[in-house]
Design a protein around this motif. Sequence first.
Motif, mmCIF file in Angstrom:
data_model
loop_
_atom_site.group_PDB
_atom_site.id
_atom_site.type_symbol
_atom_site.label_atom_id
_atom_site.label_comp_id
_atom_site.label_asym_id
_atom_site.label_seq_id
_atom_site.Cartn_x
_atom_site.Cartn_y
_atom_site.Cartn_z
ATOM 1 N N VAL A 133 -4.322 8.302 8.850
ATOM 2 C CA VAL A 133 -3.733 7.529 7.765
ATOM 3 C C VAL A 133 -4.613 7.704 6.527
ATOM 4 O O VAL A 133 -5.830 7.587 6.616
ATOM 5 C CB VAL A 133 -3.678 6.033 8.154
ATOM 6 C CG1 VAL A 133 -3.109 5.199 7.027
ATOM 7 C CG2 VAL A 133 -2.861 5.836 9.425
ATOM 8 N N ARG A 134 -4.009 8.027 5.378
ATOM 9 C CA ARG A 134 -4.759 8.173 4.122
ATOM 10 C C ARG A 134 -4.197 7.196 3.089
ATOM 11 O O ARG A 134 -3.009 7.228 2.781
ATOM 12 C CB ARG A 134 -4.654 9.598 3.585
ATOM 13 C CG ARG A 134 -5.375 9.750 2.230
ATOM 14 C CD ARG A 134 -5.206 11.123 1.609
ATOM 15 N NE ARG A 134 -5.873 12.124 2.403
ATOM 16 C CZ ARG A 134 -5.370 13.344 2.624
ATOM 17 N NH1 ARG A 134 -4.200 13.693 2.137
ATOM 18 N NH2 ARG A 134 -6.050 14.215 3.328
ATOM 19 N N VAL A 135 -5.066 6.345 2.548
ATOM 20 C CA VAL A 135 -4.654 5.366 1.538
ATOM 21 C C VAL A 135 -4.638 6.052 0.178
ATOM 22 O O VAL A 135 -5.641 6.612 -0.256
ATOM 23 C CB VAL A 135 -5.607 4.153 1.511
ATOM 24 C CG1 VAL A 135 -5.210 3.174 0.412
ATOM 25 C CG2 VAL A 135 -5.618 3.454 2.869
ATOM 26 N N LYS A 136 -3.491 5.998 -0.508
ATOM 27 C CA LYS A 136 -3.363 6.640 -1.812
ATOM 28 C C LYS A 136 -3.489 5.640 -2.960
ATOM 29 O O LYS A 136 -4.105 5.920 -3.969
ATOM 30 C CB LYS A 136 -2.021 7.360 -1.893
ATOM 31 C CG LYS A 136 -1.876 8.416 -0.813
ATOM 32 C CD LYS A 136 -0.850 9.418 -1.177
ATOM 33 C CE LYS A 136 -1.338 10.771 -0.732
ATOM 34 N NZ LYS A 136 -0.526 11.840 -1.197
ATOM 35 N N GLU A 176 -9.540 7.892 4.725
ATOM 36 C CA GLU A 176 -8.708 8.375 5.826
ATOM 37 C C GLU A 176 -9.271 7.807 7.113
ATOM 38 O O GLU A 176 -10.485 7.677 7.256
ATOM 39 C CB GLU A 176 -8.778 9.899 5.941
ATOM 40 C CG GLU A 176 -8.074 10.639 4.855
ATOM 41 C CD GLU A 176 -8.079 12.149 5.111
ATOM 42 O OE1 GLU A 176 -8.586 12.605 6.157
ATOM 43 O OE2 GLU A 176 -7.574 12.860 4.245
ATOM 44 N N VAL A 191 0.817 -1.205 0.000
ATOM 45 C CA VAL A 191 0.000 0.000 0.000
ATOM 46 C C VAL A 191 0.849 1.253 0.000
ATOM 47 O O VAL A 191 1.830 1.343 0.738
ATOM 48 C CB VAL A 191 -0.872 0.041 1.285
ATOM 49 C CG1 VAL A 191 -1.892 1.156 1.217
ATOM 50 C CG2 VAL A 191 -1.528 -1.291 1.549
ATOM 51 N N GLN A 192 0.450 2.230 -0.819
ATOM 52 C CA GLN A 192 1.029 3.568 -0.740
ATOM 53 C C GLN A 192 0.074 4.389 0.107
ATOM 54 O O GLN A 192 -1.120 4.476 -0.201
ATOM 55 C CB GLN A 192 1.182 4.196 -2.124
ATOM 56 C CG GLN A 192 1.766 5.594 -2.062
ATOM 57 C CD GLN A 192 1.828 6.253 -3.436
ATOM 58 O OE1 GLN A 192 1.332 5.728 -4.424
ATOM 59 N NE2 GLN A 192 2.432 7.412 -3.490
ATOM 60 N N PHE A 193 0.593 4.966 1.207
ATOM 61 C CA PHE A 193 -0.254 5.749 2.093
ATOM 62 C C PHE A 193 0.539 6.906 2.675
ATOM 63 O O PHE A 193 1.766 6.946 2.575
ATOM 64 C CB PHE A 193 -0.833 4.865 3.216
ATOM 65 C CG PHE A 193 0.206 4.334 4.166
ATOM 66 C CD1 PHE A 193 0.484 4.980 5.360
ATOM 67 C CD2 PHE A 193 0.911 3.183 3.860
ATOM 68 C CE1 PHE A 193 1.447 4.496 6.230
ATOM 69 C CE2 PHE A 193 1.875 2.679 4.728
ATOM 70 C CZ PHE A 193 2.140 3.340 5.921
ATOM 71 N N SER A 194 -0.187 7.845 3.259
ATOM 72 C CA SER A 194 0.487 8.963 3.909
ATOM 73 C C SER A 194 -0.075 9.145 5.312
ATOM 74 O O SER A 194 -1.185 8.697 5.619
ATOM 75 C CB SER A 194 0.308 10.258 3.109
ATOM 76 O OG SER A 194 -1.065 10.599 3.037
ATOM 77 N N LEU A 209 -4.618 0.637 8.686
ATOM 78 C CA LEU A 209 -4.725 0.426 7.237
ATOM 79 C C LEU A 209 -5.698 -0.678 6.846
ATOM 80 O O LEU A 209 -6.362 -0.590 5.818
ATOM 81 C CB LEU A 209 -3.348 0.060 6.654
ATOM 82 C CG LEU A 209 -2.364 1.198 6.467
ATOM 83 C CD1 LEU A 209 -0.993 0.630 6.114
ATOM 84 C CD2 LEU A 209 -2.830 2.172 5.406
ATOM 85 N N ILE A 269 -8.942 2.835 -1.246
ATOM 86 C CA ILE A 269 -8.188 3.952 -1.812
ATOM 87 C C ILE A 269 -8.978 5.245 -1.596
ATOM 88 O O ILE A 269 -10.177 5.301 -1.864
ATOM 89 C CB ILE A 269 -7.923 3.720 -3.315
ATOM 90 C CG1 ILE A 269 -7.016 2.501 -3.495
ATOM 91 C CG2 ILE A 269 -7.298 4.959 -3.954
ATOM 92 C CD1 ILE A 269 -6.895 2.026 -4.926
ATOM 93 N N GLU A 272 4.980 10.066 3.163
ATOM 94 C CA GLU A 272 4.392 8.980 2.383
ATOM 95 C C GLU A 272 5.212 7.719 2.557
ATOM 96 O O GLU A 272 6.430 7.775 2.725
ATOM 97 C CB GLU A 272 4.365 9.354 0.896
ATOM 98 C CG GLU A 272 3.315 10.369 0.587
ATOM 99 C CD GLU A 272 2.790 10.262 -0.837
ATOM 100 O OE1 GLU A 272 3.154 9.336 -1.577
ATOM 101 O OE2 GLU A 272 1.989 11.123 -1.192
#
Length: 138
Positions: free
Chosen positions: A121-124, A108, A62-65, A100, A105, A72
Amino acid sequence: MVTTKPPITLSSLDVDRIEALLAALPSSAFPGKDGLQAEIDRADIVAPEEMPPSVVTMNSTVQFSIVETGKEFVLSLVYPRDMDGSADKISILAPVGSALLGLSIGDELGWPGPGGKPMTVRVKQIMYQPESAGELHR
């Protein structure tokens, strides 16, 4: 900080494995145990083959910020037994790992971070998801 929690979707296989893991752990060994169990309890649980490809599942990359810091990350969400010290994995028992699981996608989720400090946490993007790759029995 986001106060309403987005809906989450979990694979029945992941739920079975995580609940077995939680049952084997004393609360003192994992302070986030109740929070993770509460997430499981509120989740929409589906068969692995019905999992939407936009949802974070166990062993997904997962790419997240973290909204508060703007940092990130690209990490794979794994069970504690799969933690091998590599920097590209995060345990389901880590605060970010628990946050997560089940998010889609764009979602948050506000979650207690390390030391109890709130983080969001925000899933990108999901770079890899076992279910969408056809690996339903991992």
